[in-house]
Design an enzyme around this catalytic site. Structure first.
Site, short mmCIF file in Angstrom:
data_model
loop_
_atom_site.label_atom_id
_atom_site.label_comp_id
_atom_site.label_asym_id
_atom_site.label_seq_id
_atom_site.Cartn_x
_atom_site.Cartn_y
_atom_site.Cartn_z
N SER A 142 29.07 32.63 28.48
CA SER A 142 28.51 31.28 28.37
C SER A 142 28.84 30.53 29.65
O SER A 142 29.76 30.92 30.38
CB SER A 142 29.18 30.56 27.18
OG SER A 142 28.81 29.20 27.15
N TYR A 147 37.12 27.52 22.56
CA TYR A 147 35.88 28.27 22.84
C TYR A 147 35.83 28.63 24.32
O TYR A 147 35.50 29.75 24.69
CB TYR A 147 34.68 27.42 22.43
CG TYR A 147 33.33 28.10 22.59
CD1 TYR A 147 32.88 29.05 21.67
CD2 TYR A 147 32.49 27.77 23.66
CE1 TYR A 147 31.63 29.66 21.83
CE2 TYR A 147 31.25 28.38 23.82
CZ TYR A 147 30.82 29.31 22.90
OH TYR A 147 29.59 29.91 23.04
N1 LIG Z 1 23.73 28.58 21.52
C1 LIG Z 1 24.34 28.23 22.63
O1 LIG Z 1 24.35 27.07 23.03
C2 LIG Z 1 25.02 29.28 23.48
C3 LIG Z 1 25.29 28.97 24.83
C4 LIG Z 1 25.94 29.90 25.61
C5 LIG Z 1 26.33 31.10 25.06
N2 LIG Z 1 26.07 31.37 23.73
C6 LIG Z 1 26.53 32.65 23.20
O2 LIG Z 1 25.39 33.41 22.85
C7 LIG Z 1 25.73 34.30 21.78
C8 LIG Z 1 24.70 34.16 20.66
O3 LIG Z 1 24.84 32.85 20.13
P1 LIG Z 1 23.74 32.11 19.26
O4 LIG Z 1 23.53 30.82 19.92
O5 LIG Z 1 22.61 33.01 18.99
O6 LIG Z 1 24.62 31.84 17.94
P2 LIG Z 1 24.28 31.89 16.38
O7 LIG Z 1 25.33 31.07 15.72
O8 LIG Z 1 22.88 31.55 16.13
O9 LIG Z 1 24.52 33.44 16.04
C9 LIG Z 1 25.81 34.01 16.09
C10 LIG Z 1 25.90 35.05 15.00
O10 LIG Z 1 27.20 35.67 15.08
C11 LIG Z 1 27.57 35.98 13.74
N3 LIG Z 1 29.00 36.19 13.60
C12 LIG Z 1 29.98 35.25 13.57
N4 LIG Z 1 31.17 35.84 13.33
C13 LIG Z 1 30.93 37.18 13.23
C14 LIG Z 1 31.76 38.29 12.98
N5 LIG Z 1 33.10 38.17 12.78
N6 LIG Z 1 31.20 39.53 12.92
C15 LIG Z 1 29.86 39.67 13.08
N7 LIG Z 1 29.01 38.64 13.31
C16 LIG Z 1 29.56 37.40 13.38
C17 LIG Z 1 27.12 34.77 12.94
O11 LIG Z 1 27.04 35.07 11.55
C18 LIG Z 1 25.76 34.48 13.57
O12 LIG Z 1 24.74 35.14 12.86
C19 LIG Z 1 27.15 33.93 21.38
O13 LIG Z 1 28.05 34.81 22.00
C20 LIG Z 1 27.33 32.54 21.93
O14 LIG Z 1 28.68 32.23 22.17
C21 LIG Z 1 25.42 30.49 22.95
#
Ligand SMILES: NC(=O)c1ccc[n+]([C@@H]2O[C@H](COP(=O)([O-])OP(=O)(O)OC[C@H]3O[C@@H](n4cnc5c(N)ncnc54)[C@H](O)[C@@H]3O)[C@@H](O)[C@H]2O)c1
Length: 256
Positions: free
Chosen positions: A137, A150
């Site tokens: 991220s 985080y």
């Molecule tokens: N959305 C943002 O703003 C953003 C920005 C930068 C990076 N990211 C990163 O991108 C990636 C995807 O994020 P997203 O935005 O699609 O999030 P999201 O919350 O939509 O999806 C994350 C998924 O991870 C699953 N999860 C949580 N704990 C878990 C576990 N112990 N085992 C298996 N699955 C588990 C959740 O159930 C969820 O379905 C993440 O690594 C996030 O940190 C997101």
């Protein structure tokens, strides 16, 4: 699409960018394993997509990750692409957040990704092909108030991914470390449900597809770092060259 293989393994496949990646690949005729703790989310991901097989998995359970990797390969064939996308993002001041929450963030966001790496990457390296995609991220580069736990988990992902890449480059597997700014997915709601840093409003969320497109472009051009969104790599450079600028802005907008 840069993907040259058949089988993808996607953690966090029950929501957000994992779900979108699963559906995009299934539409391209690929075999997709979507893995998540959220069974309802998985079912929604796969609804209407024959090519998506779902697996309930907690990435913090190393033995379960090993079993899942073997099961996916038995069901679908050798894994050609991994998306390490599972994560959580509850926010709060470091001395206000429950200790268990701080530990859980690191357990899922960092240790979970390490578990998945251990049980999927060696086979890809042996076969000498595939794409290995870790979601870090911009929070892995820019620390801000209320986001410390985080931030720490994503700084860890950045360091792990960078060394992993340099230890294994040139062996046929392409690597990407994805560093998006805020993205419009359900993850952000976890911040809104806890504490929302005003500093995040400086960067309106980009669309998940923009992130996935940037990953493909990076893999195609044999890059490694993925900084999707306008001004993202500029923010990264500013942090490296002028770290105090970030903090004066953050203190000003948060008011302490
Ligand atoms: N959305 C943002 O703003 C953003 C920005 C930068 C990076 N990211 C990163 O991108 C990636 C995807 O994020 P997203 O935005 O699609 O999030 P999201 O919350 O939509 O999806 C994350 C998924 O991870 C699953 N999860 C949580 N704990 C878990 C576990 N112990 N085992 C298996 N699955 C588990 C959740 O159930 C969820 O379905 C993440 O690594 C996030 O940190 C997101």
């Amino acid at each position: 699409m840069a993907f040259r293989g058949d089988v993808a393994f996607i953690t966090g496949g029950g929501s957000g960018m994992g779900r979108l990646a699963a559906r995009n690949l299934a539409r391209e005729g690929k075999k997709v394993a979507a893995l998540d703790v959220n069974e309802e989310g998985l079912a929604e991901t796969a609804a209407g997509y024959e090519g998506i097989a779902t697996y309930t998995l907690d990435v913090t359970d190393a033995a379960a990750v090993e079993t899942a990797a073997k099961q996916v390969e038995a069901d679908l064939g050798p894994i050609d692409r991994v998306y390490n996308a599972a994560a959580i993002m509850p926010l709060g001041k470091l001395l206000d957040q429950e200790l268990t929450t701080i530990h859980r963030i690191m357990e899922i966001n960092y240790n979970g990704l390490v578990n998945v790496t251990r049980f999927t990457l060696p086979g890809m390296l042996e076969r000498g092909r595939g794409d290995f995609i870790n979601f870090a991220s911009m929070a892995g580069w820019l620390p801000i108030l209320y986001m410390g736990a985080y931030n720490a988990s994503k700084f860890a992902v950045v360091a792990f991914s960078e060394v992993l890449y340099h230890e294994n480059r040139g062996k046929g597997v392409r690597f990407a470390c994805v560093c998006p700014p805020p993205v419009a997915t359900p993850l952000l709601q976890q911040g809104r449900d806890t504490v929302w840093p005003k500093a995040l409003d400086d960067a309106p969320p980009i669309e998940p597809q923009e992130v996935l497109d940037a990953i493909e472009q990076t893999l195609e051009s044999d890059g490694f770092w993925v900084f999707p969104g306008r001004g993202t790599s500029l923010g990264w450079r500013l942090r490296r060259w002028l770290p105090d600028l970030l903090w004066s802005r953050v203190h000003k907008v948060e008011g302490f």
